[in-house]
Motif scaffolding. Structure first.
Motif, short mmCIF file in Angstrom:
data_model
loop_
_atom_site.label_atom_id
_atom_site.label_comp_id
_atom_site.label_asym_id
_atom_site.label_seq_id
_atom_site.Cartn_x
_atom_site.Cartn_y
_atom_site.Cartn_z
N UNK A 143 0.87 -1.12 0.08
CA UNK A 143 0.12 -0.01 -0.19
C UNK A 143 0.90 1.06 0.03
N UNK A 144 0.67 2.18 -0.75
CA UNK A 144 1.20 3.50 -0.98
C UNK A 144 0.37 4.46 -0.48
N UNK A 145 0.79 5.37 0.41
CA UNK A 145 0.09 6.43 0.94
C UNK A 145 0.85 7.75 0.63
N UNK A 146 0.19 8.66 -0.31
CA UNK A 146 0.89 9.83 -0.56
C UNK A 146 0.24 10.92 0.05
N UNK A 170 -3.39 2.37 -3.62
CA UNK A 170 -2.80 3.74 -3.31
C UNK A 170 -3.77 4.57 -2.75
N UNK A 171 -3.39 5.39 -1.67
CA UNK A 171 -4.21 6.29 -0.82
C UNK A 171 -3.53 7.65 -1.20
N UNK A 172 -4.20 8.73 -1.28
CA UNK A 172 -3.81 10.12 -1.29
C UNK A 172 -4.55 10.77 0.06
N UNK A 174 -4.77 14.67 1.21
CA UNK A 174 -4.63 15.77 0.91
C UNK A 174 -5.38 16.89 1.42
N UNK A 175 -5.39 18.37 1.28
CA UNK A 175 -6.15 19.23 1.68
C UNK A 175 -6.95 19.85 0.39
N UNK A 176 -6.98 18.88 -0.56
CA UNK A 176 -7.44 19.46 -1.70
C UNK A 176 -8.69 18.55 -2.27
N UNK A 177 -10.05 18.45 -1.80
CA UNK A 177 -10.90 17.42 -2.20
C UNK A 177 -10.86 17.53 -3.68
N UNK A 178 -10.69 18.39 -4.58
CA UNK A 178 -10.87 18.44 -5.93
C UNK A 178 -9.90 18.04 -6.87
N UNK A 179 -8.76 17.63 -6.08
CA UNK A 179 -7.50 17.15 -6.66
C UNK A 179 -7.55 16.07 -7.81
N UNK A 180 -7.21 16.34 -9.01
CA UNK A 180 -7.45 15.45 -10.16
C UNK A 180 -6.61 13.94 -9.68
N UNK A 181 -5.51 13.95 -9.02
CA UNK A 181 -4.95 12.82 -8.61
C UNK A 181 -5.92 11.85 -7.75
N UNK A 182 -6.91 12.27 -7.35
CA UNK A 182 -7.75 11.60 -6.38
C UNK A 182 -8.58 10.68 -7.15
N UNK A 183 -8.68 10.81 -8.56
CA UNK A 183 -9.45 9.92 -9.43
C UNK A 183 -8.49 8.80 -9.85
N UNK A 184 -7.45 8.66 -9.55
CA UNK A 184 -6.45 7.76 -10.02
C UNK A 184 -6.08 6.64 -8.77
N UNK A 185 -6.66 7.22 -7.68
CA UNK A 185 -6.21 6.39 -6.69
C UNK A 185 -7.37 5.43 -5.98
#
Length: 311
Positions: A143-146, A170-172, A174-185
């Protein structure tokens, strides 16, 4: 932090993250008295716990992913830069003395390595390739936690994408609920802490939220793995006088028995708190307690069921 030129993040560099916006509540902070300045900071800090509570369902999913991985013998890796990376390193380092984990089970990676923990190194967080190289060391089941306040730090982006490509979950955070990377994890824990007291100073609310989330994440994982009995740290081994005293106190709290009895049990168990605890509660010899714990991966409650009378 805007992505580097070689990043494939789709977010345009001119789009600021929520933490980089100006906070309308603190525009006069440099004109305020010292006490009022501190009140402004405190008022903003007070918003963090509610923001963290709102993302607990996502965090629970992340905890379950990590628990399954560690129970199966895989690893959890944290990736972060700057404040995020330092929080990650602190969390990972504290698990071994608190819960008796193998340091190889939960590993923290900081952009720029250990040198960058104490002294910032310019540009390391923008090196997506460095993150990809480190994330590429993970394998299926890991498990990777970014951790990235903006949700788009190139080093973290590279690490999570590479880890996912290797079959890791994978887990992200963040303090950005709209981060595009969120759709990849697999799980995005996007906490809405909003603009910082000082625009872009993510060691403030975003950092506080990450500390709360990672504390809760790792603690919950340890509880799920049976590294506690009730709310007691029973996975501690008595390697010195201080820890021997702590083991005896834990055994007294857990069993209600006299300190002398608990000290004798701890000595027979060679300082292993869990072995002593199962031996005392199940009223079985130390070897039987060890066998029961071996069957349960060190979890006390199921070991008690195995070692109890009639088993």
């Amino acid at each position: 932090m805007p992505p580097s030129q070689n990043s494939t993040d789709a977010t345009p560099p001119w789009v600021v993250a929520p933490t980089e916006e100006r906070n309308p509540e603190t525009v006069d902070i440099d004109l305020a008295s010292t006490l009022d300045l501190l009140r402004m900071i405190n008022d903003e800090d007070a918003k963090v716990p509610a923001a963290v509570r709102a993302v607990l369902p996502a965090l629970a999913t992340a905890v379950d992913l990590a628990t399954v991985a560690l129970r199966a013998g895989h690893r959890v890796h944290y990736f972060g830069a700057g404040t995020s990376g330092r929080i990650a390193m602190m969390d990972a380092a504290e698990l071994t003395p608190t819960y008796g984990t193998d340091p190889a089970q939960v590993v923290a990676h900081h952009a720029g390595g250990l040198e960058a923990v104490q002294r910032p190194i310019e540009g390391v967080e923008d090196r997506e390739a460095n993150g990809a190289a480190e994330g590429g060391e993970l394998g299926p089941g890991d498990v990777a936690v970014g951790l990235a306040a903006s949700g788009r730090t190139p080093y973290v982006v590279g690490a999570l994408r590479a880890a996912r490509g290797r079959g890791a979950r994978t887990i992200l955070i963040s303090a950005n609920p709209a981060a595009s990377l969120g759709a990849e994890v697999d799980v995005h824990v996007g906490v809405a802490t909003g603009p910082e007291v000082i625009a872009g100073s993510t060691r403030m609310k975003a950092g506080t939220a990450q500390k709360m989330l990672l504390n809760a994440f790792s603690t919950a994982v340890m509880v799920r793995l049976g590294r506690t009995y009730s709310n007691l740290m029973v996975a501690v081994a008595a390697r010195n006088a201080k820890l021997r005293g702590r083991v005896v106190r834990i055994l007294v709290e857990a069993t209600g028995l006299e300190p002398r009895v608990c000290a004798e049990a701890a000595e027979l168990a060679e300082g292993d708190c869990r072995v002593a605890l199962v031996s005392l509660l199940a009223e079985v010899p130390v070897p039987a307690a060890r066998r029961a714990l071996a069957e349960t991966g060190g979890a006390v409650r199921p070991a008690l069921a195995i070692a109890g009378p009639g088993n």
